[in-house]
Write a protein that holds these residues in place. Structure first.
Motif, PDB file in Angstrom:
ATOM      1  N   ILE A 511       0.861  -1.181   0.000  1.00 54.73           N
ATOM      2  CA  ILE A 511       0.000   0.000   0.000  1.00 54.73           C
ATOM      3  C   ILE A 511       0.893   1.226   0.000  1.00 54.73           C
ATOM      4  N   LYS A 512       0.358   2.345  -0.441  1.00 53.55           N
ATOM      5  CA  LYS A 512       1.137   3.575  -0.419  1.00 53.55           C
ATOM      6  C   LYS A 512       1.407   3.994   1.028  1.00 53.55           C
ATOM      7  N   LYS A 513       2.576   4.511   1.222  1.00 47.35           N
ATOM      8  CA  LYS A 513       3.041   4.875   2.544  1.00 47.35           C
ATOM      9  C   LYS A 513       2.201   6.000   3.149  1.00 47.35           C
ATOM     10  N   MET A 514       1.936   5.915   4.469  1.00 49.95           N
ATOM     11  CA  MET A 514       1.275   6.978   5.243  1.00 49.95           C
ATOM     12  C   MET A 514      -0.115   7.310   4.688  1.00 49.95           C
ATOM     13  N   ILE A 515      -0.915   6.271   4.429  1.00 47.74           N
ATOM     14  CA  ILE A 515      -2.295   6.445   3.971  1.00 47.74           C
ATOM     15  C   ILE A 515      -3.272   6.485   5.157  1.00 47.74           C
ATOM     16  N   LEU A 516      -3.054   5.618   6.146  1.00 46.11           N
ATOM     17  CA  LEU A 516      -4.026   5.469   7.231  1.00 46.11           C
ATOM     18  C   LEU A 516      -3.910   6.568   8.283  1.00 46.11           C
ATOM     19  N   GLN A 517      -2.682   7.054   8.538  1.00 42.44           N
ATOM     20  CA  GLN A 517      -2.464   7.994   9.641  1.00 42.44           C
ATOM     21  C   GLN A 517      -3.304   9.275   9.532  1.00 42.44           C
ATOM     22  N   PRO A 518      -3.392   9.930   8.328  1.00 46.25           N
ATOM     23  CA  PRO A 518      -4.208  11.147   8.262  1.00 46.25           C
ATOM     24  C   PRO A 518      -5.684  10.900   8.576  1.00 46.25           C
ATOM     25  N   ILE A 519      -6.210   9.702   8.220  1.00 44.15           N
ATOM     26  CA  ILE A 519      -7.622   9.416   8.478  1.00 44.15           C
ATOM     27  C   ILE A 519      -7.856   9.228   9.973  1.00 44.15           C
ATOM     28  N   VAL A 520      -6.949   8.481  10.634  1.00 34.48           N
ATOM     29  CA  VAL A 520      -7.076   8.280  12.074  1.00 34.48           C
ATOM     30  C   VAL A 520      -6.908   9.614  12.807  1.00 34.48           C
ATOM     31  N   GLU A 521      -5.965  10.422  12.353  1.00 32.97           N
ATOM     32  CA  GLU A 521      -5.765  11.744  12.958  1.00 32.97           C
ATOM     33  C   GLU A 521      -7.029  12.592  12.834  1.00 32.97           C
ATOM     34  N   ASN A 522      -7.693  12.496  11.675  1.00 34.18           N
ATOM     35  CA  ASN A 522      -8.950  13.227  11.483  1.00 34.18           C
ATOM     36  C   ASN A 522     -10.020  12.757  12.471  1.00 34.18           C
ATOM     37  N   SER A 523     -10.063  11.435  12.723  1.00 30.87           N
ATOM     38  CA  SER A 523     -11.038  10.897  13.690  1.00 30.87           C
ATOM     39  C   SER A 523     -10.779  11.437  15.090  1.00 30.87           C
ATOM     40  N   ILE A 524      -9.492  11.548  15.458  1.00 32.58           N
ATOM     41  CA  ILE A 524      -9.155  12.030  16.801  1.00 32.58           C
ATOM     42  C   ILE A 524      -9.541  13.498  16.958  1.00 32.58           C
ATOM     43  N   TYR A 525      -9.125  14.327  15.986  1.00 27.28           N
ATOM     44  CA  TYR A 525      -9.304  15.771  16.115  1.00 27.28           C
ATOM     45  C   TYR A 525     -10.759  16.203  15.936  1.00 27.28           C
ATOM     46  N   HIS A 526     -11.503  15.545  15.043  1.00 27.32           N
ATOM     47  CA  HIS A 526     -12.848  15.993  14.725  1.00 27.32           C
ATOM     48  C   HIS A 526     -13.944  15.096  15.316  1.00 27.32           C
ATOM     49  N   GLY A 527     -13.560  13.959  15.856  1.00 33.03           N
ATOM     50  CA  GLY A 527     -14.568  13.065  16.408  1.00 33.03           C
ATOM     51  C   GLY A 527     -14.415  12.853  17.905  1.00 33.03           C
ATOM     52  N   ILE A 528     -13.222  12.379  18.315  1.00 35.64           N
ATOM     53  CA  ILE A 528     -13.006  12.003  19.714  1.00 35.64           C
ATOM     54  C   ILE A 528     -12.709  13.222  20.585  1.00 35.64           C
ATOM     55  N   LYS A 529     -11.913  14.142  20.064  1.00 32.57           N
ATOM     56  CA  LYS A 529     -11.457  15.292  20.852  1.00 32.57           C
ATOM     57  C   LYS A 529     -12.637  16.124  21.365  1.00 32.57           C
ATOM     58  N   GLU A 530     -13.670  16.287  20.504  1.00 36.42           N
ATOM     59  CA  GLU A 530     -14.811  17.121  20.869  1.00 36.42           C
ATOM     60  C   GLU A 530     -15.851  16.380  21.720  1.00 36.42           C
ATOM     61  N   LYS A 531     -15.630  15.092  21.931  1.00 41.15           N
ATOM     62  CA  LYS A 531     -16.628  14.282  22.655  1.00 41.15           C
ATOM     63  C   LYS A 531     -16.408  14.384  24.159  1.00 41.15           C
ATOM     64  N   ASP A 532     -17.506  14.401  24.892  1.00 40.38           N
ATOM     65  CA  ASP A 532     -17.422  14.352  26.353  1.00 40.38           C
ATOM     66  C   ASP A 532     -17.191  12.910  26.771  1.00 40.38           C
ATOM     67  N   GLY A 533     -16.140  12.681  27.501  1.00 39.34           N
ATOM     68  CA  GLY A 533     -15.846  11.328  27.935  1.00 39.34           C
ATOM     69  C   GLY A 533     -14.891  10.624  26.993  1.00 39.34           C
ATOM     70  N   LYS A 534     -14.742   9.345  27.195  1.00 41.09           N
ATOM     71  CA  LYS A 534     -13.780   8.534  26.454  1.00 41.09           C
ATOM     72  C   LYS A 534     -14.421   7.954  25.198  1.00 41.09           C
ATOM     73  N   GLY A 535     -13.653   7.913  24.120  1.00 39.71           N
ATOM     74  CA  GLY A 535     -14.159   7.390  22.864  1.00 39.71           C
ATOM     75  C   GLY A 535     -13.385   6.167  22.394  1.00 39.71           C
ATOM     76  N   ASN A 536     -13.888   5.541  21.347  1.00 37.46           N
ATOM     77  CA  ASN A 536     -13.261   4.352  20.768  1.00 37.46           C
ATOM     78  C   ASN A 536     -13.030   4.556  19.280  1.00 37.46           C
ATOM     79  N   ILE A 537     -11.891   4.049  18.819  1.00 37.63           N
ATOM     80  CA  ILE A 537     -11.566   4.085  17.393  1.00 37.63           C
ATOM     81  C   ILE A 537     -11.276   2.658  16.944  1.00 37.63           C
ATOM     82  N   TYR A 538     -11.904   2.265  15.843  1.00 35.50           N
ATOM     83  CA  TYR A 538     -11.721   0.925  15.297  1.00 35.50           C
ATOM     84  C   TYR A 538     -11.037   1.032  13.936  1.00 35.50           C
ATOM     85  N   VAL A 539      -9.927   0.324  13.793  1.00 31.55           N
ATOM     86  CA  VAL A 539      -9.202   0.264  12.518  1.00 31.55           C
ATOM     87  C   VAL A 539      -9.377  -1.143  11.970  1.00 31.55           C
ATOM     88  N   GLY A 540     -10.035  -1.247  10.825  1.00 31.13           N
ATOM     89  CA  GLY A 540     -10.331  -2.546  10.259  1.00 31.13           C
ATOM     90  C   GLY A 540      -9.762  -2.737   8.868  1.00 31.13           C
TER      91      GLY A 540
END
Length: 636
Positions: A511-540
C-alpha cells in the motif's frame, strides 16, 4: 609606321588579356566563396526552422483537435445534465401525484367543487408549498401548471398558491395543447411572445407530463413546467468555447427546441445534416460542410426515449486559427532566413576575400608585411585573422586557459564545500532524538513517558523520511500507525481506546506509505477530541474478493448532515476542502491518482453517534516490487 602601329596594338591586347585573366580568377574565387557561404548560412538558419516549423504546425493542429474534442465532450454532457435537471422536476412531479392517491382525490375534488370548499383550499395551499420551493430554488422555472379533467375550466397555479378558473390566453393555450395531445404521455413546445415590430422571439420552453391514477393507471390530467428559455440561452452560450459555435437542441420528433444559429432557415440547415448524423458515432468530431463553410461537428443523444439530441458545429477556421498563424509565421521565417543568408553570404564573402588578399600580400611582399600586420585587429573575427593571430597569441592563450581552469576548479571546490555545509543529514535528527531518549532514562534511571514519547517520535520520523509515494507492506503501515497512536495517547490521556480488526492475510500486500495515519488523525481531532468522555476508534482491514477494504470507525461527535453532504461532494469532485480536513483531501487525491476513482474515500456519519471513513484498493500482485526503504541507522 604601319608595322610599328600593328606591333604596339598587339602588345596592348596581350597586356589586356593578361589583366583580364587574374580578374576572371578573382571573380571565380569570389563566386565559390559566396556559394559556399550561402549554402552554409542556409543550412544553419533553415534546418532548425524546417525541423521545428512543421512539427509545431502539426502538433498545434493535434492540440487544437484534442482541445475542441474535450471542450465539445464537456459542452454536450453539461447540456445533457442541465436538461436532465429539467426532466427530473417533471419525473418527481409525476411520481408525487401517481404515488399519492389521496392527493389525486383531493385535487379532483377541488377541481370539481362549486364553489371550492375550505378544506380543499387548505389542501391546495399545502400542496403549493412543495411546488413553490421548486420555483424559488430553480432559476429556470417560470411557471408550473397542474390540470385535472374538470367541467369548471379550472387550473392549479402553485406560484399563486391557488386553484382558479382559467382566464388568460396563455393558460387557455396550455389546456388546449393538453386536450389536443392525443395519446402522448410526454411532450414539449416553445411559447413565444410578440415583440416590437410584430416579431416573434422564443421566450419559454413548456414540458408536459400526463398524470395517471396509481390504481387503474387511468389518465386524469397533466402537469406542465414552463422554463425561461432566455435564461437558459445565457447559460448555453457561456458553455461554448467559440462565439461562432452553433448549437442545436432537437426533440425526438426532430423539432428544434433551441438553436443559436444565425441562419434564416435553421430547419432547412438541420435537414441537410441529419442524414450525416446517422452514420457518425456519438461524441466524436467529424467534418461537414455547412453553408459552404467547413465545420467540425459532434452530437449526443439522450438515453431517454423522449430525450433530446444535442448537436454542436464549430467553424474549422476558428479551431485551427493558431495553426494557420503558425504556418504563416513558418513561411515568413523561411523567406526571412533565405534573405538573411544571402545578405550574410555577400558580406562574409567580401570580408573573407579582403583578408585573404592581405594574407597573400603579406607572404608575397615581405616588405609590406609589417604594415599589413599592424592594420590587422588584435581579435580574430574570422578564420583568416585567426591564422595570423593564433601563433602570436598561442602562448598567452594557453597561459590564460590555465589560469581560467585553475579558477574554475577553485570555484567548483568552494561549491562542493558549500553543498556539504548546507546538506541536511536525515540521521542528525534521529541521533539527536536518541540522545534525548537516553538522557531522559538517565535522569529517572528507568523508562518514563518522556523517553517513550521520544522513542516513538524517532520511529515516526524514521518512517516518514523518504518518498511518500513508495509502497510498503500493510504490516509496516500498521506498525507506523500504532507508534503514532502511542504518541497521541500520551497527548490525550484516557481520551480514547484503539481497536484493530485486521485480517492477517491482508498484511503482506503493498500500500502507499502513510495512507491510514491522516484518516485516524482526522477521527481524533474531529470526532473524539470534541466528545465528552472517552471514545473508541476501530481500525479494520479485510479482503473482499479482489479488493482490500480499509475502514476507520469512531464513536465521536459525528458530522452534521449538511456538512457531511458538502464534504462528500468535495471529495467526489476533488475540490478544495477547508484546512481542517486537508489530511482527507490529500489522502483522497493520493488514492484516486494511484488506484483510480473507485478507491476514493467514502464517509458515512450520524451526528452524535459515529463517523465511518472507508476505501477499497485492488489487490496488487505479490510479485510487484515494493520500494525498498533504508533503515535509518545511528551515525555515531
Amino acid at each position: 609606321m604601319k608595322d610599328n602601329r600593328r606591333t604596339t596594338s598587339r602588345r596592348w591586347d596581350m597586356k589586356m588579356k593578361q589583366m583580364k585573366k587574374p580578374m576572371r580568377i578573382q571573380l571565380s574565387v569570389r563566386y565559390q566563396f559566396f556559394t559556399k557561404s550561402l549554402l552554409t548560412n542556409c543550412l544553419l538558419l533553415l534546418i532548425p526552422i524546417m525541423m521545428v516549423g512543421p512539427y509545431s504546425v502539426i502538433q498545434s493542429s493535434k492540440d487544437n483537435t484534442a482541445a475542441i474534442e474535450k471542450s465539445t465532450y464537456q459542452t454536450l454532457h453539461q447540456l445533457e445534465q442541465t436538461i436532465e435537471q429539467l426532466y427530473s422536476h417533471i419525473d418527481n412531479a409525476k411520481i408525487f401525484f401517481s404515488s399519492n392517491p389521496r392527493v389525486t382525490l383531493q385535487m379532483k375534488k377541488a377541481f370539481n367543487e362549486k364553489p371550492v370548499s375550505l378544506d380543499s383550499l387548505k389542501n391546495i395551499e399545502n400542496l403549493s408549498l412543495y411546488f413553490q420551493n421548486l420555483i424559488f430554488t430553480d432559476p429556470y422555472i417560470e411557471n408550473i401548471y397542474v390540470y385535472y379533467d374538470n367541467l369548471n375550466n379550472r387550473m392549479f397555479l402553485p406560484q399563486k398558491g391557488s386553484i382558479q378558473t382559467v382566464f388568460t390566453a396563455d393558460e387557455q393555450k396550455i389546456i388546449e395543447t393538453y386536450k389536443k395531445s392525443g395519446s402522448k404521455d410526454f411532450w414539449m413546445e416553445i411559447k413565444g411572445k410578440e415583440g416590437p415590430g410584430s416579431k416573434v422571439s422564443t421566450d419559454s420552453l413548456v414540458i408536459y407530463q400526463r398524470l395517471y391514477t396509481s390504481f387503474a393507471y387511468k389518465p386524469v390530467g397533466m402537469v406542465a413546467f414552463e422554463f425561461n428559455l432566455n435564461k437558459m440561452e445565457q447559460y448555453f452560450q457561456s458553455m461554448l468555447q467559440y462565439s461562432s459555435q452553433t448549437l442545436y437542441l432537437i426533440d425526438s420528433g426532430h423539432n428544434i427546441i433551441y438553436t443559436n444559429s444565425k441562419s434564416e432557415n435553421p430547419s432547412g440547415e438541420l435537414d441537410r445534416i441529419e442524414s450525416a448524423l446517422a452514420t457518425k458515432e456519438e461524441l466524436h468530431l467529424f467534418h461537414i460542410e455547412l453553408n459552404d463553410t467547413p465545420q467540425e461537428a459532434a452530437y449526443l443523444k439522450s438515453a431517454r426515449n423522449n430525450g433530446l439530441t444535442y448537436i454542436t458545429f464549430t467553424p474549422s477556421n476558428e479551431i485551427y486559427k493558431t495553426t494557420r498563424s503558425l504556418s504563416g509565421t513558418y513561411m515568413l521565417l523561411m523567406f526571412s532566413g533565405i534573405f538573411l543568408s544571402f545578405v550574410l553570404a555577400f558580406y562574409k564573402t567580401n570580408k573573407e576575400y579582403k583578408y585573404l588578399s592581405r594574407i597573400i600580400d603579406i607572404f608575397s611582399n615581405p616588405e609590406a608585411s609589417r604594415q599589413h600586420f599592424d592594420k590587422m585587429p588584435r581579435k580574430a573575427g574570422n578564420p583568416f585573422e585567426y591564422i595570423m593571430l593564433n601563433i602570436i597569441k598561442l602562448f598567452l592563450e594557453q597561459k590564460y586557459l590555465k589560469v581560467q581552469a585553475s579558477e574554475r576548479d577553485y570555484k567548483l571546490q568552494i561549491l562542493k564545500m558549500q553543498a556539504l555545509q548546507h546538506q541536511i543529514n536525515p540521521h542528525f535528527l534521529h541521533n539527536t532524538l536518541n540522545t534525548i531518549y537516553w538522557e531522559a532514562i538517565r535522569m529517572t534511571a528507568s523508562e518514563n513517558s518522556c523517553s517513550t514519547m521520544v522513542s516513538n517520535l524517532s520511529s515516526v520520523m524514521r518512517y516518514s523520511v523518504g518518498d511518500p509515494q513508495e509502497n510498503v507492506k500493510i504490516k509496516e503501515e500498521l506498525g507506523y500507525l500504532k507508534t503514532y497512536l502511542e504518541i497521541m495517547k500520551i497527548r490525550y490521556t484516557d481520551k480514547f481506546e484503539i481497536f484493530y480488526l485486521v485480517d492477517d492475510s491482508c498484511t503482506i500486500y503493498p500500500i502507499k506509505k502513510m495512507i491510514l495515519q491522516p484518516i485516524v488523525e482526522n477521527s481524533i481531532y474531529h470526532g473524539i477530541k470534541e466528545k465528552d468522555g472517552k471514545g473508541n476508534i476501530y481500525v479494520g482491514i479485510r479482503r473482499i474478493r479482489k479488493s482490500i477494504l480499509f475502514y476507520i470507525l469512531d464513536d465521536g461527535v459525528g458530522i452534521a448532515p449538511d456538512k457531511l453532504l458538502k464534504l462528500q461532494e468535495q471529495l467526489y469532485a476533488h475540490s478544495s476542502i477547508s484546512s481542517s480536513h486537508i489530511g482527507l483531501t490529500n489522502t483522497n487525491l493520493r488514492l484516486t491518482m494511484t488506484y483510480g476513482a473507485k478507491s476514493r474515500l467514502r464517509i458515512k456519519s450520524i451526528k452524535g453517534k459515529y463517523t465511518l471513513v472507508y476505501f477499497m484498493i485492488p489487490v496488487m500482485d505479490l510479485e510487484m516490487s515494493i520500494t525498498p526503504r533504508k533503515e535509518s541507522g545511528n551515525d555515531d
